[in-house]
Scaffold this active site. Sequence first.
Site, PDB file in Angstrom:
ATOM      1  N   GLY A 100       2.782  -8.322   5.128  1.00  0.00           N
ATOM      2  CA  GLY A 100       2.534  -6.929   5.463  1.00  0.00           C
ATOM      3  C   GLY A 100       2.961  -6.023   4.334  1.00  0.00           C
ATOM      4  O   GLY A 100       3.699  -6.412   3.430  1.00  0.00           O
ATOM      5  N   CYS A 101       2.485  -4.791   4.389  1.00  0.00           N
ATOM      6  CA  CYS A 101       2.776  -3.840   3.312  1.00  0.00           C
ATOM      7  C   CYS A 101       4.258  -3.493   3.242  1.00  0.00           C
ATOM      8  O   CYS A 101       4.897  -3.636   2.195  1.00  0.00           O
ATOM      9  CB  CYS A 101       1.916  -2.592   3.466  1.00  0.00           C
ATOM     10  SG  CYS A 101       1.966  -1.826   5.102  1.00  0.00           S
TER      11      CYS A 101
END
Lengths: 344, 344, 344, 344
Positions: free
Chosen positions: A147-148
């Site tokens: 994920g970011c």
Amino acid sequence: MKVGIVGATGYGGLELIRFLHNHQAVEHIDLFTSSEEGVVFSSKFGHLVNIADTPLQKIDDETLEKFDVVFTSTPSGVTSELLPPLVGKGPKLIDLSGDYRLKDPASYEAWYGKKAAPPEIIQQSVYGLTEWNADNVKNASLIANPGCYPTAVLLSLLPLLKEKLIDSNFLVIDAKSGISGAGNKPSQTTHFSEVNESFSIYKTNTHQHIPEIEQAISMFAGVDTAISFNTHLVPMTRGILTTAYAPMMPDVTESQLVACLRATYEKHPFVRIITDVNNLATNRVRGSNYCDIFVKVDSRTKRATIVAVIDNLVKGAAGQAIQNMNVQFGLPQTTGLDVVPFFI
Amino acid sequence: MKVGIVGATGYGGLELIRFLHNHQAVEHIDLFTSSEEGVVFSSKFGHLVNIADTPLQKIDDETLEKFDVVFTSTPSGVTSELLPPLVGKGPKLIDLSGDYRLKDPASYEAWYGKKAAPPEIIQQSVYGLTEWNADNVKNASLIANPGCYPTAVLLSLLPLLKEKLIDSNFLVIDAKSGISGAGNKPSQTTHFSEVNESFSIYKTNTHQHIPEIEQAISMFAGVDTAISFNTHLVPMTRGILTTAYAPMMPDVTESQLVACLRATYEKHPFVRIITDVNNLATNRVRGSNYCDIFVKVDSRTKRATIVAVIDNLVKGAAGQAIQNMNVQFGLPQTTGLDVVPFFI
Amino acid sequence: MKVGIVGATGYGGLELIRFLHNHQAVEHIDLFTSSEEGVVFSSKFGHLVNIADTPLQKIDDETLEKFDVVFTSTPSGVTSELLPPLVGKGPKLIDLSGDYRLKDPASYEAWYGKKAAPPEIIQQSVYGLTEWNADNVKNASLIANPGCYPTAVLLSLLPLLKEKLIDSNFLVIDAKSGISGAGNKPSQTTHFSEVNESFSIYKTNTHQHIPEIEQAISMFAGVDTAISFNTHLVPMTRGILTTAYAPMMPDVTESQLVACLRATYEKHPFVRIITDVNNLATNRVRGSNYCDIFVKVDSRTKRATIVAVIDNLVKGAAGQAIQNMNVQFGLPQTTGLDVVPFFI
Amino acid sequence: MKVGIVGATGYGGLELIRFLHNHQAVEHIDLFTSSEEGVVFSSKFGHLVNIADTPLQKIDDETLEKFDVVFTSTPSGVTSELLPPLVGKGPKLIDLSGDYRLKDPASYEAWYGKKAAPPEIIQQSVYGLTEWNADNVKNASLIANPGCYPTAVLLSLLPLLKEKLIDSNFLVIDAKSGISGAGNKPSQTTHFSEVNESFSIYKTNTHQHIPEIEQAISMFAGVDTAISFNTHLVPMTRGILTTAYAPMMPDVTESQLVACLRATYEKHPFVRIITDVNNLATNRVRGSNYCDIFVKVDSRTKRATIVAVIDNLVKGAAGQAIQNMNVQFGLPQTTGLDVVPFFI
């Protein structure tokens, strides 16, 4: 190399196209979508006129099997069903959604509110935090691209936690993201007039990236911890900055933190240790695969501030996915990703 | 009421003019500046054509003595010299700079890097956090108007610290501000092309508002603590959001926190306790004197997240200054400040 | 190829670095500045850490002579003195300032308010509007790279004027630019808080690009005309959109206009004729060397609207400069410039 | 005065609430909507907590009849059916939609693509361009409040056209608007990540405000003309700037234009003639009911550039509507509208 992109109309998909266009080992790209079959891609996205004038194709297992790599950049809950039949067939699978990141299906279901992927497929998947897991990425059939937020948090904290330089018992992470992180679907919370010129907090202590971060801290630093983690929306399109606070372990100094970070990332082209805070900002990495890290110790409180910035759509999504592809195919990690950040 | 504004060309000064224009008790406003004497104000600020076509006047003690109120909205280091001769003369003095906020001159000199005001004048000054100090404000000759960050932090944390609902030993405050907080002087760090679309951190653990916050926590909540405090720049003009993290005291619940906040501010028109996080954002208070507060407890970590939003130029500067003036003159606190926030 | 960049700290210079970093024929880049000699470039520009860690060099004729190409990206009035001694020596000279664009020194002095370059050098220089002047560019020693506004205006209007499809006697051009066009020097008119969320007009009918546009219309379309030309500031960093209005010549149709544009640019990779107005916007070309053109005829007024968009820093500056370099060195025009626009 | 607002959740409705909150003659406001009956208004709009905590009410003729004024701020095609039964009953009706602006039903149906209101009701309605039609507004039962673009265009052009100082035969109007003009409904064209940092043109020569402008030029200046009119989207929330180009009539000078504008608006508090172009920008009128006008003649082309700026939601909608209400009720036009623009 032939590449298929599932979910091409999302921002992750668009960024994959942007970088793969200049990737020397990629000779062909096909674009897939759950709807809009037959629509000429550039008729929807004017910036791609003369660049991607191909029609969108229907997602189809048999077709996808013929690619060397398939990137899936879809909302959560899609690839948990789509990918299992493809695992071990032909293509390397790189999933940018959250469906294969959490090893515990119960945790996935609790945090995502959706049915988890089959446990045996989850187990086969490899968490693609490239700098920390390249050996496993190399041979993986299915990569769970991070994920970011976790990418920024983990790259900046893992070295310090692993070396026990900071105390994991009071870890506060305050995260801020540009609005592209919300994807391409219009809603009141992404409506220009209502988010422009406004800063807000969302999902207080409940973001689904929390278990992903804690799992990776356990996996790579050997530390079990429960983090405080809040997320905020910044009125800009791209960029993540995470500010972490942690007590220092006794007798540890700021220069030890810096040295640890430098040593860890010495041979990693995409991580830069920044010493002048004036050189740290999301626009210093915009459009690039860099993660910039800055650390400062407060002598009054004996706590460290650890800051990381990335472009959420690049190092936090499409860029890291291509970096993983490069590792899988034995290419230099920088292939197709060696660009100068888009500062202004 | 006759009002003088020293430092009228700064953003604090401009906001004072904006609100005092609609203040029923104010009949006359004169504008003062350290340079540009004689310049017609509206020739510099087009939005004030037909509204403030008066010439800027030279700062002069004798002239200033004749006003009922003098607001000083100047850079730090100016009013430490300017105001002492005026104290106790005629006008109520309301200083928006930081020169009278810190009671300890040594602390001022350490954090601001400038010579402190005379100690006896500092002692006479009253810290103008209106909701917490109205009784003293009422009779003060010289008000030290609080800083923008401290206003948001203190209004949201003081009730919980005073009632010992949260633990002051690990207080982390992550603060974010729009760019108007940097004032009206152009520089590379406020140059549109370089801050637009970028989020950054600045003054890590060294912001001069740290001792102000700690002093007020001691003064109003009776707690001595050292806070972690970092400040960030948001690519928007106005607004502050502060996210504080604190461990809960044993057996305290989220609803106790909410109840404490509600009870504290029940009769205070400018503090709103927000329960739906979707209604909390800087544009929900923009242009107004509101401070909105939201609190949420994370059951996993037993820590509270306490969030406050204000408009840095209003509740964080000019609005609170006028609120203090209203108290000094026995007017309702909302006089001239009862406006609907500029949501869009 | 060895490249020198004079004025590296400006936005034109930074964009040259961004593109030349990925230019396969460029093996070495040196950076020059009128001050700050010895300063490590990346210490000023954090986005270039690990990319351009070289020190800035002092501008010196003898040193510059040894490069294959020298780009000058300086304020007007600098290269009129700097370049004459270098013309015809070793390097190809590509000037991004306005000093060599106007063939008439008197016109330069009237519009720029500065002393013109030596007439004989001006005469030798070649106007680098690549799509219209490649044959001359190929052999030029000194290229006057076009201004940002003229590039958009000329690429969209020249074909229609040359073919006498629109009437040159009433040509209105309404131009809009992002703020990076004002360069990197801070001022009140580029101060974030005062230009953010504001749209304005500047230099009404007096922009120095007016004579440049009229000269090129005469040169390439054989038409002498006086244009109405106003410029506006858009609160965004990059991008130019020009909206031109012209009466149609008798019996000309919209499809003739489109056909003319298509025919003109058929073999030119950087000009795209857009037919769906929803696909026309500055972010569809951002970060790229594209110029997108759209034309529409109003049947009520028999006037054409001709719209062009470019990235002012790329096709309007650094990109076109590299395109010219490619032509000079016999490389495909797209070398180093074949990137996907930065849509989001 | 009791006020009803139909379409309260739109931006026009929100601005009405913002201004009416401080209107001394308004004692009660009820909010109506076509859906969401019973929803507490401030639960949808956090900025209105403690200000508008009333429930939304169902639209109902009998209820609406009891108000002194009813504002309708709805999409086009709604009030053409809703208002006819209310005309002449009790309340003054002020319609912010386009349904009653065009006197010719056929024109409405051609430009709006919807069924027109009953012709006899259209005829009774009064076009509420306050500065030009106050006498008729005073006695009107139903006011057609002008569109945002027409307000800026007409206020700046009408005096010059009426006095025959500029030539109406070649009138080009290039208009630019902030994104709030598109309303509060999310869509791809108002999705933050896709419109932020982008400037675009839309509805080339086909905006429905064209016939409204031409009708009013005929009505108030006695001139029949066909205008060129294009509209653009600026990446900001509020503000309209229109740039008009017109040939000067023979022997007319710039100072005559300025004098004409000054004379026309001498006694009108909301129109300001600006002579320094640096003082002209949308943020100089933001949040206020001002229309600022600037004019400049190009001696090379003998054409005038006439520029106007307004806040599209205030003078272009809610502000002018309240101005009309003030006229209808014999109040000073500035009642409730005398605010300082929100410059920063």
